[in-house]
Write a protein that holds these residues in place. Sequence first.
Motif, PDB file in Angstrom:
ATOM      1  N   LEU A 130      29.637 -10.315 -16.262  1.00 51.43           N
ATOM      2  CA  LEU A 130      29.390  -8.922 -15.892  1.00 51.43           C
ATOM      3  C   LEU A 130      28.179  -8.364 -16.634  1.00 51.43           C
ATOM      4  O   LEU A 130      27.461  -7.520 -16.129  1.00 51.43           O
ATOM      5  CB  LEU A 130      30.648  -8.090 -16.171  1.00 51.43           C
ATOM      6  CG  LEU A 130      31.903  -8.659 -15.472  1.00 51.43           C
ATOM      7  CD1 LEU A 130      33.173  -8.085 -16.078  1.00 51.43           C
ATOM      8  CD2 LEU A 130      31.856  -8.391 -13.970  1.00 51.43           C
ATOM      9  N   GLN A 131      27.961  -8.817 -17.866  1.00 55.09           N
ATOM     10  CA  GLN A 131      26.760  -8.460 -18.617  1.00 55.09           C
ATOM     11  C   GLN A 131      26.382  -9.651 -19.499  1.00 55.09           C
ATOM     12  O   GLN A 131      27.230 -10.190 -20.211  1.00 55.09           O
ATOM     13  CB  GLN A 131      27.021  -7.228 -19.496  1.00 55.09           C
ATOM     14  CG  GLN A 131      25.760  -6.700 -20.165  1.00 55.09           C
ATOM     15  CD  GLN A 131      26.043  -5.553 -21.118  1.00 55.09           C
ATOM     16  OE1 GLN A 131      26.972  -5.597 -21.926  1.00 55.09           O
ATOM     17  NE2 GLN A 131      25.242  -4.512 -21.028  1.00 55.09           N
ATOM     18  N   LYS A 132      25.115 -10.034 -19.443  1.00 55.01           N
ATOM     19  CA  LYS A 132      24.647 -11.166 -20.241  1.00 55.01           C
ATOM     20  C   LYS A 132      24.837 -10.906 -21.731  1.00 55.01           C
ATOM     21  O   LYS A 132      24.690  -9.767 -22.187  1.00 55.01           O
ATOM     22  CB  LYS A 132      23.148 -11.398 -20.007  1.00 55.01           C
ATOM     23  CG  LYS A 132      22.804 -12.070 -18.705  1.00 55.01           C
ATOM     24  CD  LYS A 132      21.298 -12.277 -18.644  1.00 55.01           C
ATOM     25  CE  LYS A 132      20.870 -12.788 -17.287  1.00 55.01           C
ATOM     26  NZ  LYS A 132      19.395 -12.855 -17.169  1.00 55.01           N
ATOM     27  N   GLY A 133      25.121 -11.962 -22.484  1.00 50.78           N
ATOM     28  CA  GLY A 133      25.210 -11.845 -23.934  1.00 50.78           C
ATOM     29  C   GLY A 133      24.009 -12.532 -24.555  1.00 50.78           C
ATOM     30  O   GLY A 133      23.366 -13.363 -23.915  1.00 50.78           O
ATOM     31  N   TYR A 134      23.724 -12.185 -25.815  1.00 52.48           N
ATOM     32  CA  TYR A 134      22.559 -12.771 -26.483  1.00 52.48           C
ATOM     33  C   TYR A 134      22.892 -13.140 -27.911  1.00 52.48           C
ATOM     34  O   TYR A 134      23.697 -12.484 -28.562  1.00 52.48           O
ATOM     35  CB  TYR A 134      21.395 -11.771 -26.482  1.00 52.48           C
ATOM     36  CG  TYR A 134      20.841 -11.529 -25.098  1.00 52.48           C
ATOM     37  CD1 TYR A 134      19.916 -12.414 -24.543  1.00 52.48           C
ATOM     38  CD2 TYR A 134      21.251 -10.437 -24.343  1.00 52.48           C
ATOM     39  CE1 TYR A 134      19.415 -12.206 -23.266  1.00 52.48           C
ATOM     40  CE2 TYR A 134      20.762 -10.219 -23.066  1.00 52.48           C
ATOM     41  CZ  TYR A 134      19.836 -11.111 -22.527  1.00 52.48           C
ATOM     42  OH  TYR A 134      19.353 -10.905 -21.269  1.00 52.48           O
TER      43      TYR A 134
END
Lengths: 164, 164
Positions: free
Chosen positions: A144-148
């Motif tokens: 749902l949202q990219k992680g870094y």
Amino acid sequence: MTDESVEQEQTHELPRDEAVDVDTLIAERDEYLDHLRRVAADFENYRKRTAREQENLVARAAERLVRELLPVLDDLERALEAAEEHEEAKLEEGVRLVHRRLEEALRKEGLEEVPTDGLFDPHLHEALLAQPAEAESGTILEVLQKGYRLGDRVVRPARVMVAE
Amino acid sequence: MTDESVEQEQTHELPRDEAVDVDTLIAERDEYLDHLRRVAADFENYRKRTAREQENLVARAAERLVRELLPVLDDLERALEAAEEHEEAKLEEGVRLVHRRLEEALRKEGLEEVPTDGLFDPHLHEALLAQPAEAESGTILEVLQKGYRLGDRVVRPARVMVAE
């Protein structure tokens, strides 16, 4: 340098023979005191120099990334001008360029996307939703949202939907 | 602490009287040597700790800005998706948002535009063109590329056209 000479003095014999020469004792005592003063002065100078260096380091670390971002800001401003002129193709091209440059600047800083293929890992992912699925329980179904992450540190976990 | 005790020893009398007590001399000599070893060990520990701290500081200084840039990257990706869907209004709005956020992140780092109203200043500006004009010689007629400074440092001079 300092440590080596202190090391040598540690292997020195310290005679407690009353017949010891007073002049030798005074010479030794004065030499230690002299050495002590020099080490203490070196220490103090080192402390001051390091404090200055640290301020500089912090300022420079941000400066390097800021410099990399100036062309990104320029390209964004050009894209905005294209938008105002209703030059849609130019706007789109500009946005692609900005995206590529920003990604590149961040990659140079060591930023990497958190991998999301495979099973849920609480160190890397945050499960926002769980859904019945044929896949093995804990399989990541959707990002749902990219992680870094930056080196070993996760700066933002990937927000994911997992199989129940 | 270390420095104070060294200071005290500096005001110590160092008698060269032959009648001086050998035990006192030995005690003094041993005390200085002991103090010397402690200061040298403190110095060495300080040196090691500072090296570690500096690595951390540099890593953290960039990390703060990188964190601020993640939402900018997200917004850019959303703008690109809007471009692919040919949602022009959404694309334009997205680009404006990205621009505002990037500017904000850089301003928080201390980035400021170089002023360009007034006369040419070689510390702030780079003259790319000179043109005959009614204005006073050296007046900035046009900004060709914005310049920026970070605190007292000019990270990029403004590129300008000046009056001859």
